[in-house]
Design a protein around this motif. Structure first.
Motif, PDB file in Angstrom:
ATOM      1  N   ARG A  25       0.813  -1.209   0.000  1.00 12.82           N
ATOM      2  CA  ARG A  25       0.000   0.000   0.000  1.00 12.82           C
ATOM      3  C   ARG A  25       0.849   1.262   0.000  1.00 12.82           C
ATOM      4  N   TYR A  26       2.064   1.170   0.504  1.00 14.12           N
ATOM      5  CA  TYR A  26       2.933   2.340   0.577  1.00 14.12           C
ATOM      6  C   TYR A  26       4.143   2.108  -0.337  1.00 14.12           C
ATOM      7  N   SER A  27       5.212   1.597   0.178  1.00 19.92           N
ATOM      8  CA  SER A  27       6.379   1.271  -0.647  1.00 19.92           C
ATOM      9  C   SER A  27       7.275   0.332   0.152  1.00 19.92           C
ATOM     10  N   VAL A  30       8.952   1.737   3.416  1.00 20.45           N
ATOM     11  CA  VAL A  30       8.200   2.246   4.549  1.00 20.45           C
ATOM     12  C   VAL A  30       8.612   1.554   5.843  1.00 20.45           C
ATOM     13  N   LEU A 217       4.342   7.670   6.650  1.00 16.35           N
ATOM     14  CA  LEU A 217       3.521   6.883   5.734  1.00 16.35           C
ATOM     15  C   LEU A 217       3.287   7.639   4.433  1.00 16.35           C
ATOM     16  N   ASN A 218       3.042   8.932   4.544  1.00 18.49           N
ATOM     17  CA  ASN A 218       2.822   9.729   3.329  1.00 18.49           C
ATOM     18  C   ASN A 218       4.115   9.937   2.553  1.00 18.49           C
ATOM     19  N   SER A 221       5.196   6.880   0.496  1.00 16.60           N
ATOM     20  CA  SER A 221       4.167   6.249  -0.334  1.00 16.60           C
ATOM     21  C   SER A 221       4.044   6.939  -1.686  1.00 16.60           C
ATOM     22  N   THR A 224       3.585   4.858  -4.883  1.00 13.05           N
ATOM     23  CA  THR A 224       2.282   4.231  -5.105  1.00 13.05           C
ATOM     24  C   THR A 224       1.187   5.269  -5.293  1.00 13.05           C
TER      25      THR A 224
END
Length: 404
Positions: A25-27, A30, A217-218, A221, A224
């Motif tokens: 969902r992120y990379s 992360v 998280l941001n 990411s 993605t």
């Protein structure tokens, strides 16, 4: 059976599957980024069976004694024990069910069975674009004990012997019973299980840690294209108000929002400038959110239930509630909730018509000029102004944009 020191292929495979909950969902970076963050925190995935822990910080081992491999794949209740308050656990479960943030002082247990008080800061992680719930973040901040006089040496020696006896009992088959004995002895002896209340600095530390995690998280990411937020910000399916109605509503100076009772979770479809000033949120952050995003520690569940009952019976109500701004500061909110009917007077309408609920908010701790009116009557002025705007425009069919 696996021998000591050998690799565990099954365990490594499970770690990879759980890590995919984040990396997909992120990379791939992360996990490394989260490992660099200080503090004790977990990430859980409610979409997986059993709502398991999919990430545990390095700080968890320091605080609890659990190695990462010992908690990954397990439900976070592994940290609870015999004397954990059931009401506190019920509050956490309700927050998870409602997909909202929650803070609570709770008694948890370390790996060796010793109890300790923590401030648990729970926060949902949403996909900012479509509002999907991705994870739950659980930050734990240890609550410092209040200063007290130390026990005399004789008493301290006696209680130490009791604790040692409890530890010895843990080696016997009846482990659950031994754990209960350990807790009870501590409570009778040193009073270590007396309820503790988190300080403002501990609450600020929890918020700061959570903000750092959301930033990580941001930041990791971007590959993605995923952006996350702590509030459900899904505007998909929200009916677009006409420019005429927006203009009419913009002339009303009170702090209020409109929600649509016909859409799932009653999302906000309009927010006044005064409401944005009161709460510190931008309009983009709250459109599509349920009004519960203002709730936090100390918000009365009884008052929320009272509001829900009045909404279901299509009646107005006025309540006094503890709510929170974006910066985490609380305020006493005199809240008036009322249905807004169209020109026909109906709340439940056909597809070609629109109905709302208005939520008028007033910070009772701030001085206001009500022009000689009571706060309640002043709030009713906002309700009346919205009703005039809605009924006038609904009669001409101009509540929605023509494209709708």
């Amino acid at each position: 059976m696996e021998s000591s020191g050998e690799a565990d292929p099954a365990g490594q495979d499970q770690d990879r599957r759980l890590a995919a909950s984040l990396t997909a969902r992120y990379s791939d970076w992360v996990l490394e980024a989260l490992d660099e963050l200080p503090g004790c925190f977990l990430l859980t995935d409610p979409s997986l069976a059993g709502h398991p822990i999919v990430y545990a910080s390095r700080g968890l081992a320091t605080l609890t004694g659990y190695a990462r491999r010992e908690v990954l794949g397990r439900n976070a209740r592994v940290l609870q024990g015999a004397a954990t308050d059931r009401a506190a656990v019920a509050g956490v479960r309700e927050a998870v069910r409602a997909q909202r943030a929650h803070q609570v002082d709770i008694l948890n247990y370390r790996r060796d069975g010793s109890p300790h008080w923590v401030l648990l800061h729970l926060a949902p992680v949403f996909h900012a674009a479509d509002g999907r719930l991705l994870h739950f973040l659980a930050v734990q901040v240890p609550i410092a004990a209040a200063a007290r006089r130390p026990p005399c040496r004789a008493a301290a020696a006696m209680f130490a012997a009791c604790r040692e006896e409890a530890r010895v009992d843990e080696d016997f088959p009846c482990a659950s019973h031994a754990g209960k004995v350990f807790v009870d002895m501590d409570k009778r002896g040193l009073g270590a299980e007396e309820p503790r209340v988190a300080s403002d600095s501990e609450k600020e530390k929890a918020m700061s840690t959570a903000n750092s995690i959301f930033s990580a998280l941001n930041r990791y990411s971007k590959l993605t294209g995923l952006v996350v937020c702590g509030k459900r910000c899904d505007s998909v399916g929200i009916q677009a108000l006409s420019s005429s109605l927006n203009l009419s509503l913009g002339r009303i100076k009170q702090s209020f929002v409109l929600t649509d009772p016909h859409l799932p979770d009653m999302p906000i479809i309009y927010a006044s400038d005064a409401f944005l000033s009161l709460t510190g949120y931008s309009r983009e952050e709250i459109l599509g959110c349920n009004c519960r995003f203002l709730n936090g520690p100390g918000t009365s569940m009884e008052v929320l239930e009272e509001i829900n009952q009045h909404i279901c019976s299509e009646q107005a109500c006025t309540v006094d509630q503890l709510n929170y701004r974006k910066d985490g500061s609380s305020f006493r909110d005199l809240l008036h909730v009322s249905p807004i009917r169209d020109a026909s007077g109906k709340v439940r309408l056909h597809l070609s018509q629109v109905a709302f609920h208005i939520w008028v908010h007033l910070d009772v701790g701030t001085k206001h000029d009500f022009n000689g009116l009571t706060p309640e009557v002043w709030q009713l002025g906002a309700v009346g102004a919205v009703r005039v705007a809605v009924r006038g425009l609904s009669a001409s069919g101009s509540l929605l944009r023509p494209s709708q």
